[in-house]
Design a protein around this motif. Sequence first.
Motif, mmCIF file in Angstrom:
data_model
loop_
_atom_site.group_PDB
_atom_site.id
_atom_site.type_symbol
_atom_site.label_atom_id
_atom_site.label_comp_id
_atom_site.label_asym_id
_atom_site.label_seq_id
_atom_site.Cartn_x
_atom_site.Cartn_y
_atom_site.Cartn_z
ATOM 1 N N ALA A 1 0.886 -1.175 0.000
ATOM 2 C CA ALA A 1 0.000 0.000 0.000
ATOM 3 C C ALA A 1 0.912 1.209 0.000
ATOM 4 N N GLY A 2 0.374 2.375 0.341
ATOM 5 C CA GLY A 2 1.187 3.579 0.422
ATOM 6 C C GLY A 2 1.488 3.936 1.865
ATOM 7 N N ALA A 3 0.960 5.077 2.304
ATOM 8 C CA ALA A 3 1.179 5.523 3.683
ATOM 9 C C ALA A 3 0.632 4.522 4.691
ATOM 10 N N LEU A 4 -0.439 3.814 4.311
ATOM 11 C CA LEU A 4 -1.033 2.833 5.225
ATOM 12 C C LEU A 4 -0.004 1.806 5.658
ATOM 13 N N PRO B 1 -6.525 -6.966 18.638
ATOM 14 C CA PRO B 1 -7.767 -6.189 18.693
ATOM 15 C C PRO B 1 -8.955 -7.051 18.267
ATOM 16 N N GLU B 2 -10.138 -6.638 18.708
ATOM 17 C CA GLU B 2 -11.359 -7.347 18.315
ATOM 18 C C GLU B 2 -11.742 -7.016 16.882
ATOM 19 N N SER B 3 -11.490 -5.762 16.484
ATOM 20 C CA SER B 3 -11.887 -5.342 15.141
ATOM 21 C C SER B 3 -10.983 -4.211 14.651
ATOM 22 N N VAL B 4 -11.018 -4.015 13.320
ATOM 23 C CA VAL B 4 -10.220 -2.974 12.669
ATOM 24 C C VAL B 4 -11.119 -2.237 11.672
ATOM 25 N N PHE B 5 -11.055 -0.912 11.728
ATOM 26 C CA PHE B 5 -11.742 -0.098 10.731
ATOM 27 C C PHE B 5 -10.739 0.910 10.187
ATOM 28 N N ALA B 6 -10.739 1.111 8.871
ATOM 29 C CA ALA B 6 -9.744 2.006 8.285
ATOM 30 C C ALA B 6 -10.311 2.816 7.130
ATOM 31 N N LEU B 7 -9.758 4.005 6.982
ATOM 32 C CA LEU B 7 -10.026 4.876 5.842
ATOM 33 C C LEU B 7 -8.699 5.226 5.208
ATOM 34 N N ALA B 8 -8.678 5.245 3.879
ATOM 35 C CA ALA B 8 -7.466 5.669 3.174
ATOM 36 C C ALA B 8 -7.867 6.416 1.914
ATOM 37 N N LYS C 1 -0.969 5.438 -7.674
ATOM 38 C CA LYS C 1 -1.242 4.019 -7.475
ATOM 39 C C LYS C 1 -1.529 3.635 -6.029
ATOM 40 N N VAL C 2 -1.192 4.513 -5.075
ATOM 41 C CA VAL C 2 -1.321 4.150 -3.663
ATOM 42 C C VAL C 2 -1.939 5.289 -2.853
ATOM 43 N N ASP C 3 -2.390 4.949 -1.654
ATOM 44 C CA ASP C 3 -2.902 5.962 -0.735
ATOM 45 C C ASP C 3 -1.761 6.821 -0.207
ATOM 46 N N ASP C 4 -2.073 8.070 0.137
ATOM 47 C CA ASP C 4 -1.073 8.909 0.801
ATOM 48 C C ASP C 4 -1.563 9.393 2.165
ATOM 49 N N ASP C 5 -2.729 8.900 2.582
ATOM 50 C CA ASP C 5 -3.257 9.275 3.893
ATOM 51 C C ASP C 5 -4.156 8.153 4.402
ATOM 52 N N ALA C 6 -3.939 7.717 5.644
ATOM 53 C CA ALA C 6 -4.727 6.611 6.185
ATOM 54 C C ALA C 6 -4.961 6.786 7.678
ATOM 55 N N THR C 7 -6.128 6.350 8.115
ATOM 56 C CA THR C 7 -6.460 6.305 9.538
ATOM 57 C C THR C 7 -6.977 4.906 9.854
ATOM 58 N N ILE C 8 -6.403 4.309 10.875
ATOM 59 C CA ILE C 8 -6.766 2.949 11.280
ATOM 60 C C ILE C 8 -7.248 2.985 12.719
ATOM 61 N N VAL C 9 -8.405 2.399 12.982
ATOM 62 C CA VAL C 9 -8.976 2.366 14.331
ATOM 63 C C VAL C 9 -9.063 0.918 14.807
ATOM 64 N N LEU C 10 -8.456 0.641 15.952
ATOM 65 C CA LEU C 10 -8.473 -0.691 16.546
ATOM 66 C C LEU C 10 -9.354 -0.677 17.782
#
Length: 366
Positions: free
Chosen positions: A204-207, A227-234, A244-253
């Motif tokens: 991936a990119g920044a992720l 973690p029980e679960s993962v949610f992410a935005l990129a 071709k790739v993300d340059d910004d990502a947020t991951i919530v655990l």
Amino acid sequence: MKKLILLLIVTLSIGNIKGQSKADPVKVAVIGLTHTHVHWILGREDLGDIEIIGIVEPNKDLASRYAKQHGYSMDMVYESMEALMANKSPEAVTAFGTIYDHLAVVEFFAPKGIHVMVEKPLAVSFKHAEKMKRLAEKHNIHLLTNYETTWYGSNFKAYEMVHHDKTIGEIRKIVVHDGHRGPKEIGVNEEFLEWLTDPVLNGAGALTDFGCYGANLATWLMKGERPESVFALAQTNKPDLYPKVDDDATIVLKYPKTQVIIQASWNWPVSRKDMEVYGENGQIIADNGSTLRYKLGDDHKEVTLTELKKSSPLDDPFSLLAGVVRGTIKPLPTDLSALENNMIVMEILEAAKKSVASGKLVKLKN
């Protein structure tokens, strides 16, 4: 300082750090030069604990440029791992090529009983990571992952305050910020940029590039709990630079009583690697590698600690590698460099990519 030293001994060595013999350095080969973190080992002061006996890099122009910069002989450079092994006998290797290449490095060296340290993250995918883990266990080698933040005295002080002093009570939230303005913007060389912005070679990119730091630190602070679960935005804010790739990502655990927010970006106005830990009774903020601020309750003044450092041999990735190979350091499964920790990191990153693709929360299987 006594408490900090005690923490370092307990959390990384299981109480077994013995003097490393300067007369018996670990013979190390460097596999790949396209990851610019390789300057860490090439430009390292000779501490007598490792000896670089060979370098594998088919790109002779790149190898020659670095030879001029760091003063090594081109006679040390081999075009392939096979050519290296025909001439040299390393005890351990360090991988500084693409993340995709990590599997091939382990596939080649593990059956020969040669230990491997890779640059973060462990692998390009969870599938690759599983193969690497099976090979390491089958052939009884150490497989370590190196992160810059592993060597931050501020992070270890935070761990001490959370788990040894119980300063802030049970962890409720962890927030980790990592990244910079972007690899192109900060001027990484062409060889690094080419694969860093490739979704196959980097995953991936920044992720991938910066999300792994937060997943690694969270797994460590949570003592190896998944973690029980993962949610992410990129997203890609600069498609002209990174099509071709993300340059910004947020991951919530999500853990039973804790949330972790990982903010990985090639869009920060400044370079940063910092961490916030919030507990029932206070907060800890590690601003950089050596500075930490904490505040306990509403009525307590903020306290700042500076010049936090780790003690040798736990202040350097290659000293750690030497100690592990020689058996003078025995890492815990939860340690930042440990395979077990980094398998959870890969599980988190894999789930994050699935979440980005689906737009849904991904629950991890028991």
